[in-house]
Motif scaffolding. Structure first.
Motif, PDB file in Angstrom:
ATOM      1  N   VAL A   1       1.264   3.674   9.771  1.00 55.99           N
ATOM      2  CA  VAL A   1       0.538   4.567   8.869  1.00 55.99           C
ATOM      3  C   VAL A   1       0.669   6.014   9.352  1.00 55.99           C
ATOM      4  N   LYS A   2       0.514   6.250  10.640  1.00 59.91           N
ATOM      5  CA  LYS A   2       0.622   7.614  11.178  1.00 59.91           C
ATOM      6  C   LYS A   2       2.034   8.187  11.014  1.00 59.91           C
ATOM      7  N   GLU A   3       3.057   7.342  11.097  1.00 60.06           N
ATOM      8  CA  GLU A   3       4.432   7.811  10.897  1.00 60.06           C
ATOM      9  C   GLU A   3       4.623   8.299   9.466  1.00 60.06           C
TER      10      GLU A   3
ATOM     11  N   TYR B   1       0.823  -1.199   0.000  1.00 56.04           N
ATOM     12  CA  TYR B   1       0.000   0.000   0.000  1.00 56.04           C
ATOM     13  C   TYR B   1       0.863   1.257   0.000  1.00 56.04           C
ATOM     14  N   ASP B   2       0.396   2.286  -0.700  1.00 52.10           N
ATOM     15  CA  ASP B   2       1.033   3.602  -0.646  1.00 52.10           C
ATOM     16  C   ASP B   2       0.397   4.345   0.523  1.00 52.10           C
ATOM     17  N   LEU B   3       1.028   4.264   1.676  1.00 48.52           N
ATOM     18  CA  LEU B   3       0.446   4.803   2.906  1.00 48.52           C
ATOM     19  C   LEU B   3       0.265   6.315   2.864  1.00 48.52           C
ATOM     20  N   SER B   4       1.028   6.989   2.038  1.00 48.72           N
ATOM     21  CA  SER B   4       0.888   8.446   1.939  1.00 48.72           C
ATOM     22  C   SER B   4      -0.447   8.843   1.319  1.00 48.72           C
ATOM     23  N   ARG B   5      -1.137   7.891   0.698  1.00 48.93           N
ATOM     24  CA  ARG B   5      -2.411   8.177   0.048  1.00 48.93           C
ATOM     25  C   ARG B   5      -3.609   7.615   0.812  1.00 48.93           C
ATOM     26  N   VAL B   6      -3.371   7.089   1.993  1.00 50.47           N
ATOM     27  CA  VAL B   6      -4.461   6.546   2.801  1.00 50.47           C
ATOM     28  C   VAL B   6      -5.026   7.680   3.658  1.00 50.47           C
TER      29      VAL B   6
ATOM     30  N   ASN C   1       2.007   9.018   7.310  1.00 55.97           N
ATOM     31  CA  ASN C   1       0.934   9.919   6.918  1.00 55.97           C
ATOM     32  C   ASN C   1       0.183  10.410   8.163  1.00 55.97           C
ATOM     33  N   PRO C   2       0.728  11.413   8.842  1.00 55.88           N
ATOM     34  CA  PRO C   2       0.103  11.884  10.087  1.00 55.88           C
ATOM     35  C   PRO C   2      -1.319  12.417   9.920  1.00 55.88           C
ATOM     36  N   LYS C   3      -1.706  12.794   8.712  1.00 61.18           N
ATOM     37  CA  LYS C   3      -3.058  13.324   8.478  1.00 61.18           C
ATOM     38  C   LYS C   3      -4.108  12.227   8.320  1.00 61.18           C
ATOM     39  N   CYS C   4      -3.673  10.992   8.169  1.00 59.77           N
ATOM     40  CA  CYS C   4      -4.616   9.879   8.035  1.00 59.77           C
ATOM     41  C   CYS C   4      -5.464   9.796   9.296  1.00 59.77           C
ATOM     42  N   ILE C   5      -6.754   9.622   9.124  1.00 60.70           N
ATOM     43  CA  ILE C   5      -7.664   9.474  10.255  1.00 60.70           C
ATOM     44  C   ILE C   5      -7.815   7.983  10.531  1.00 60.70           C
ATOM     45  N   VAL C   6      -7.372   7.567  11.706  1.00 65.70           N
ATOM     46  CA  VAL C   6      -7.437   6.156  12.088  1.00 65.70           C
ATOM     47  C   VAL C   6      -8.691   5.935  12.928  1.00 65.70           C
ATOM     48  N   VAL C   7      -9.572   5.100  12.381  1.00 66.18           N
ATOM     49  CA  VAL C   7     -10.843   4.771  13.014  1.00 66.18           C
ATOM     50  C   VAL C   7     -10.767   3.318  13.459  1.00 66.18           C
ATOM     51  N   ALA C   8     -10.978   3.073  14.725  1.00 66.75           N
ATOM     52  CA  ALA C   8     -10.912   1.710  15.242  1.00 66.75           C
ATOM     53  C   ALA C   8     -12.250   1.324  15.852  1.00 66.75           C
ATOM     54  N   GLY C   9     -12.507   0.050  15.844  1.00 66.86           N
ATOM     55  CA  GLY C   9     -13.710  -0.487  16.456  1.00 66.86           C
ATOM     56  C   GLY C   9     -13.442  -1.907  16.895  1.00 66.86           C
ATOM     57  N   GLY C  10     -14.454  -2.542  17.420  1.00 66.76           N
ATOM     58  CA  GLY C  10     -14.307  -3.920  17.856  1.00 66.76           C
ATOM     59  C   GLY C  10     -14.283  -4.051  19.361  1.00 66.76           C
ATOM     60  N   PRO C  11     -14.481  -5.264  19.824  1.00 69.94           N
ATOM     61  CA  PRO C  11     -14.632  -5.508  21.254  1.00 69.94           C
ATOM     62  C   PRO C  11     -13.338  -5.436  22.067  1.00 69.94           C
ATOM     63  N   ASN C  12     -12.196  -5.370  21.406  1.00 68.21           N
ATOM     64  CA  ASN C  12     -10.938  -5.430  22.148  1.00 68.21           C
ATOM     65  C   ASN C  12     -10.363  -4.060  22.483  1.00 68.21           C
ATOM     66  N   LEU C  13     -11.165  -3.011  22.377  1.00 66.33           N
ATOM     67  CA  LEU C  13     -10.700  -1.667  22.694  1.00 66.33           C
ATOM     68  C   LEU C  13     -11.378  -1.192  23.978  1.00 66.33           C
ATOM     69  N   ASP C  14     -10.573  -0.905  24.980  1.00 68.73           N
ATOM     70  CA  ASP C  14     -11.103  -0.520  26.277  1.00 68.73           C
ATOM     71  C   ASP C  14     -11.226   0.995  26.383  1.00 68.73           C
TER      72      ASP C  14
END
Length: 159
Positions: free
Chosen positions: A70-72, A43-48, A74-87
């Motif tokens: 990915v953040k390293e 993947y071209d992470l700069s375009r994510v 492309n710091p502007k990438c918005i990271v959205v997480a979900g799922g039961p393993n996030l406290d």
């Protein structure tokens, strides 16, 4: 290997909106349990622009490493997480996970669709979208309020 059912479900639901179909190019999901470097090498992470992570016990460590990488790049990438393993009940959640920008708990189809629409419109604050956990100014946990309970999930990616 992971069955990318969540990816297919979110994509199918989100693309009911023309604005999302026109503004997003969905990449092939990661579905193998490799190292983070191997999982994302093609993947071209700069375009994510948006990275969605579904975190379960078997993939959370990998997903957090992917988010960091990915953040390293492309710091502007918005990271959205979900799922039961996030406290997100842990008030230090966003301080511990600096690479996660948004968390969706429970049924995420409509909430993720609303989030993608807001991003497509250039919005950067998501407090008006119900069902999100967001970092506050001090990276504490801010809850935007209960999200909608879906009765009809729309078309299914699995027929």
């Amino acid at each position: 290997m992971f069955l990318p059912a969540i990816w297919a479900t979110l994509k199918t639901f989100a693309e009911q909106k023309e604005e999302i179909r026109e503004n997003y190019n969905w990449l092939t999901p990661i579905y193998q349990n490799h190292s983070a470097e191997r999982a994302i090498y093609e993947y071209d992470l700069s375009r994510v622009d948006v990275l969605g992570l579904s975190c379960y016990v078997w993939n959370s460590a990998l997903n957090l490493k992917i988010a960091k990488t990915v953040k390293e790049v492309n710091p502007k990438c918005i990271v959205v997480a979900g799922g039961p393993n996030l406290d997100v009940q842990d008030s230090d959640f966003f301080r511990k996970h600096l690479d996660i920008d948004v968390v969706i708990k429970k049924d995420g189809e409509l909430i993720f669709q609303q989030l993608l629409s807001a991003i497509a419109r250039g919005e950067t604050l998501f407090h008006d979208i119900k069902g999100l956990y967001l970092p506050d100014r001090n990276r504490g946990v801010l809850f935007s309020g209960p999200g909608p309970d879906l009765k009809d999930f729309g078309p299914s990616p699995i027929v």
